[in-house]
Design a protein around this motif. Sequence first.
Motif, PDB file in Angstrom:
ATOM      1  N   LEU A  96      -0.366   5.943  -4.364  1.00 12.63           N
ATOM      2  CA  LEU A  96       1.052   6.097  -4.656  1.00 12.63           C
ATOM      3  C   LEU A  96       1.285   6.975  -5.875  1.00 12.63           C
ATOM      4  CD1 LEU A  96       3.822   5.410  -3.675  1.00 12.63           C
ATOM      5  CD2 LEU A  96       3.705   3.218  -4.879  1.00 12.63           C
ATOM      6  N   GLN A  97       0.376   6.939  -6.839  1.00 15.03           N
ATOM      7  CA  GLN A  97       0.491   7.840  -7.987  1.00 15.03           C
ATOM      8  C   GLN A  97       0.378   9.287  -7.541  1.00 15.03           C
ATOM      9  OE1 GLN A  97       0.987   6.906 -11.448  1.00 15.03           O
ATOM     10  NE2 GLN A  97       1.550   9.066 -11.375  1.00 15.03           N
ATOM     11  N   ASP A 121       4.574  -0.202   3.688  1.00 16.39           N
ATOM     12  CA  ASP A 121       3.332  -0.471   4.415  1.00 16.39           C
ATOM     13  C   ASP A 121       2.268   0.598   4.189  1.00 16.39           C
ATOM     14  OD1 ASP A 121       4.514   1.609   5.737  1.00 16.39           O
ATOM     15  OD2 ASP A 121       4.326   0.734   7.746  1.00 16.39           O
ATOM     16  N   LEU A 122       2.314   1.284   3.053  1.00 19.57           N
ATOM     17  CA  LEU A 122       1.311   2.317   2.785  1.00 19.57           C
ATOM     18  C   LEU A 122      -0.104   1.737   2.785  1.00 19.57           C
ATOM     19  CD1 LEU A 122       3.000   4.390  -0.077  1.00 19.57           C
ATOM     20  CD2 LEU A 122       2.941   4.900   2.363  1.00 19.57           C
ATOM     21  N   TYR A 123      -0.211   0.458   2.497  1.00 20.27           N
ATOM     22  CA  TYR A 123      -1.542  -0.161   2.438  1.00 20.27           C
ATOM     23  C   TYR A 123      -2.119  -0.448   3.828  1.00 20.27           C
ATOM     24  CZ  TYR A 123       0.515  -4.768   3.529  1.00 20.27           C
ATOM     25  OH  TYR A 123       1.153  -5.834   4.127  1.00 20.27           O
ATOM     26  N   LYS A 124      -1.328  -0.278   4.853  1.00 14.49           N
ATOM     27  CA  LYS A 124      -1.806  -0.583   6.199  1.00 14.49           C
ATOM     28  C   LYS A 124      -2.486   0.610   6.867  1.00 14.49           C
ATOM     29  CE  LYS A 124       1.529  -4.299   7.018  1.00 14.49           C
ATOM     30  NZ  LYS A 124       2.613  -4.812   7.886  1.00 14.49           N
ATOM     31  N   PRO A 196      -7.323   0.361   1.972  1.00 11.55           N
ATOM     32  CA  PRO A 196      -6.713  -0.544   0.993  1.00 11.55           C
ATOM     33  C   PRO A 196      -7.011  -2.005   1.308  1.00 11.55           C
ATOM     34  CG  PRO A 196      -5.132   1.089   1.774  1.00 11.55           C
ATOM     35  CD  PRO A 196      -6.327   1.177   2.678  1.00 11.55           C
ATOM     36  N   GLU A 197      -6.783  -2.834   0.315  1.00 12.62           N
ATOM     37  CA  GLU A 197      -6.829  -4.284   0.513  1.00 12.62           C
ATOM     38  C   GLU A 197      -5.864  -4.651   1.645  1.00 12.62           C
ATOM     39  OE1 GLU A 197      -5.838  -8.242  -2.236  1.00 12.62           O
ATOM     40  OE2 GLU A 197      -5.125  -6.247  -2.803  1.00 12.62           O
ATOM     41  N   ASP A 241       1.221   0.562  -1.891  1.00  9.95           N
ATOM     42  CA  ASP A 241      -0.159   0.939  -1.523  1.00  9.95           C
ATOM     43  C   ASP A 241      -1.183  -0.095  -1.966  1.00  9.95           C
ATOM     44  OD1 ASP A 241      -0.109   1.359  -4.249  1.00  9.95           O
ATOM     45  OD2 ASP A 241      -1.218   3.239  -4.176  1.00  9.95           O
ATOM     46  N   ARG A 242      -0.730  -1.181  -2.585  1.00 10.77           N
ATOM     47  CA  ARG A 242      -1.600  -2.218  -3.137  1.00 10.77           C
ATOM     48  C   ARG A 242      -2.626  -1.611  -4.102  1.00 10.77           C
ATOM     49  NH1 ARG A 242      -2.633  -7.038   1.242  1.00 10.77           N
ATOM     50  NH2 ARG A 242      -3.005  -8.180  -0.708  1.00 10.77           N
TER      51      ARG A 242
END
Length: 936
Positions: A96-97, A121-124, A196-197, A241-242
């Motif tokens: 995300l950064q 849901d970026l972490y998915k 991601p987690e 994004d976790r």
Amino acid sequence: MQKSIKKIRIRLLAASVAMISSSVIGAICYSQYPVKLTMNNGTPDEVMSGSERIEISENWKLISSTEVQQEGDIVSIIRYNDADWHTVRKMPATVLQVLQDDGVYRNLYFGKNLREKVPQDLYKQDWWYRTIFKAPKSESYTLEFPGINYRAEIWLNGIKIAGDKEVVGMYVTHEFNVTPFIKKGEDNTLAVRVTPEQKVQNVNGVELADSWFDWINWKYMGYNANPDDKDYGSITSFVPDRNAGIWKPVYLRLTGSVSVNHALVNSELLLADSVARLTIFTDLHNLSEQPVKGKLKGTISRKGKTSIHMEQSIKLFPNEDREIVFDPDKYPELTVKNPDLWWPYTMGDPALYDLHLEFEHDKIISDFTNIRFGIRSITQHRDNNNKFPQIEGGNFYLKVNGRDFLVRGGNYTPDLLFKYDPECEEDILRYVKDLGINFLRWESKISSKHIIDLADEQGIPLMFGWMCCNQWEKWDQWDDECFCIASQSLQSQIRLLRHHASVFVWSNASDGIPPKQTINEYNRILDELHWQNASVNTVSAFAKDSTGNRMWDGIRMEGPYCWRPPSYWFSGKYPATCGSTVEQGDNEQIPTLESLRKFIPEDKLWPINDTWFMHAGAWPNNCSLGDIQLALEKRYGPSTNIEDFVRKAHLAHYENVRAQFESFAACGWASHKMTVYWMLNSHWPSFYGNLIDYYMSPGGVYYGAKKGLQPLSVVFDSYATGDNSRANIIIFNQTPSDVHGLRVRVRIYDLDGKLRDDRSVDDISVSFNGTNQAMSLPRYPGSTPVYFVRCQLFDKHGKLIIENNYWKSQKDDDVGPRKNDYYTSLQQEKWADMIALNTMPAANVEIKAQKKKAGNESYITISLHNPTAHIAFFERATICAEKDGNEILPIQYDDNYVTIFPGETTEIQATLWKGAEPAWVKLEGYNTTAFSVSIQ
């Protein structure tokens, strides 16, 4: 077609060589070690001897795996076209950064942008990182990844180096011998596919990454976040994004056949004899398929001291890892007489020594390492204070080099997106020492070695440990992989931390206490890795054994996490106000108005609304700023606008935090060992507790803390003890030495500036870490509804050491019985009435300001004169580049929010250090009209 290779052996690696300086050649940032490289037109040539550790920091790109059809064998070759990928402006960086820096999502911390402008849901989805770098010629090459969150595939030049079953764990450091796959002296392509987690506690298990828990409002961000949820929400908070990605620097290490790793120097102090016995540990790794003979040579040096030299002959088997020890029994030169000791900056000089180790093979230096270390002794103890019998066993405390160490600290946090910003870290530690904070705690989020190096140099003690409440404490949801990752994570972090002089304490858990099996494994690792510092299994007293007894290690966590009146801290009635505690502070902290305007839209500034709530904490009252609003309305009266609300808030923050820090010094070592403010700084623009806001704009809480943290001070206890008929005036001494010949003067003023009382005591002595009650004060019923208590402390030559001004209501605050002292809410039986402050007679203040410049720093002397017969109360000076502009930041003032008595002059000294051009001083006070004057 994907190439297959024999599984690469993975080891944990903690980087032990500090980067001194760097220059960019091609795609790589090079550490400047004393090793010569021959360069032709910027192209690396043969390494003649020694080693290099190269940060691969340039030319990175990022893209979602949903936009890439190819696998890693194609993505990681030179000719692959990544023109459509996102440019990574600066590495390391989380997903995300990177996306914010590249303009995909802008100004994430403003308003509700982080919730409303970003897919949650970026972490998915998986994310590819890719770069091309040149590799200087060398004998052996090692790729180091100190931090990938959470899983990854590593690909180099079309070859899969490791898969996502091997590269797992946010806090696991991974090392790969890539010698067979590097193109020496040529371009190489590195691609990392990050997963991601994924798991969510209480839903489908856990993965040992990290959590923001109640540090962000889980009604707005996290699993099933819903602002309309009337309950606590999911209690699983995270950014979209976790915090996935490559969140620590990536290194390419060039060595000979043997590498030198994880150097450590432990100290045994014989204080009575002024002798230190040093033991050196380091790991040697034979990267080759052949046995190697050589010598490990070491030098310890410090300016003004005689250098110490030692060496050992070593034979390593193929691919062998071995720990090498230099023991003072076998190497008598490691018994050092009259060493310079490392002290916390509040107690002495943080003396550092240099250790250089090198492995020589066939008259060539195969590898070397340099660390800085301190000779010091850190010991942990429990006192016999059982004032509150429901928690028995004594309070935890520390001794440094044999001396008692009163902790008055703060909890540190990196940025919410783990943005790597060394300059920001330097500024924060400058603020830390300006405040007088003597201890910092990390709750996981161990993101930067740079700040630890700075703490070593500056004498700031540190504590580290795992995060509370979520993944790291859901032991009943751990699977076999979690147990393995927990062990590997601890090994990685202890190897990172253990040689640092500033690192004092490791905690195996926070709010909970791990199962016995896990404790045993954690403590085995600490022993195996020669941890010479303090350690605890928990920093709370929440857990109970099968018989109902508290399971604790002498540290409690009872908050409070919201505002309390000054008398609360001195009363001695409440367990949270004494002993040892690592989390207590106001979780509803109102920033300066300038800061508020940087993250709250103008149309949402007033009245307080849900845009504010998104930037608040998570628990009831905290999430709606209910406690601070209650305190201000009850004590200072209803607020009519945002300006009125902010000025009252800073007044309340000042008096609360000052009392917290003062009380832990003034109420005596026997019952007060440790208070750590929750929090030191802010992870994003937030109302969540902090002494230093996200923009580093110092407000009332900052200067209240600074006043309370003075090393030698005189304190008014607000009539908090006994029958509340008399107030104690107490001197405390946190300087390194006993102090004699002090004089205390106390004056009482009405609101209109009339002097009511004037008394003094001479020839007072206070021992190190001691207190002395100088006098007591009666009540002043004939004074105004609110009056001022002016305390001054002078040295034996009559020089003013400190002036401490208090405002006191004729009506007392009273929290009431202990049941009212709930850690996340404010409940009082009685309230002070400070409303009369709102109608104080106006006072006009005259200002003069002069500037001196030295290099990049500017020094401003601000003279404030009160020519009136009235008190000028809570006057804040700010230095600006333009008339009526925003304050230049970062900045330091030796004091601020000052009170100027009739006919008197007060001076404020300000320092700016980033080349800013100060031109104006603005003054605004509680009973003065704001105005600006130019700086001469």
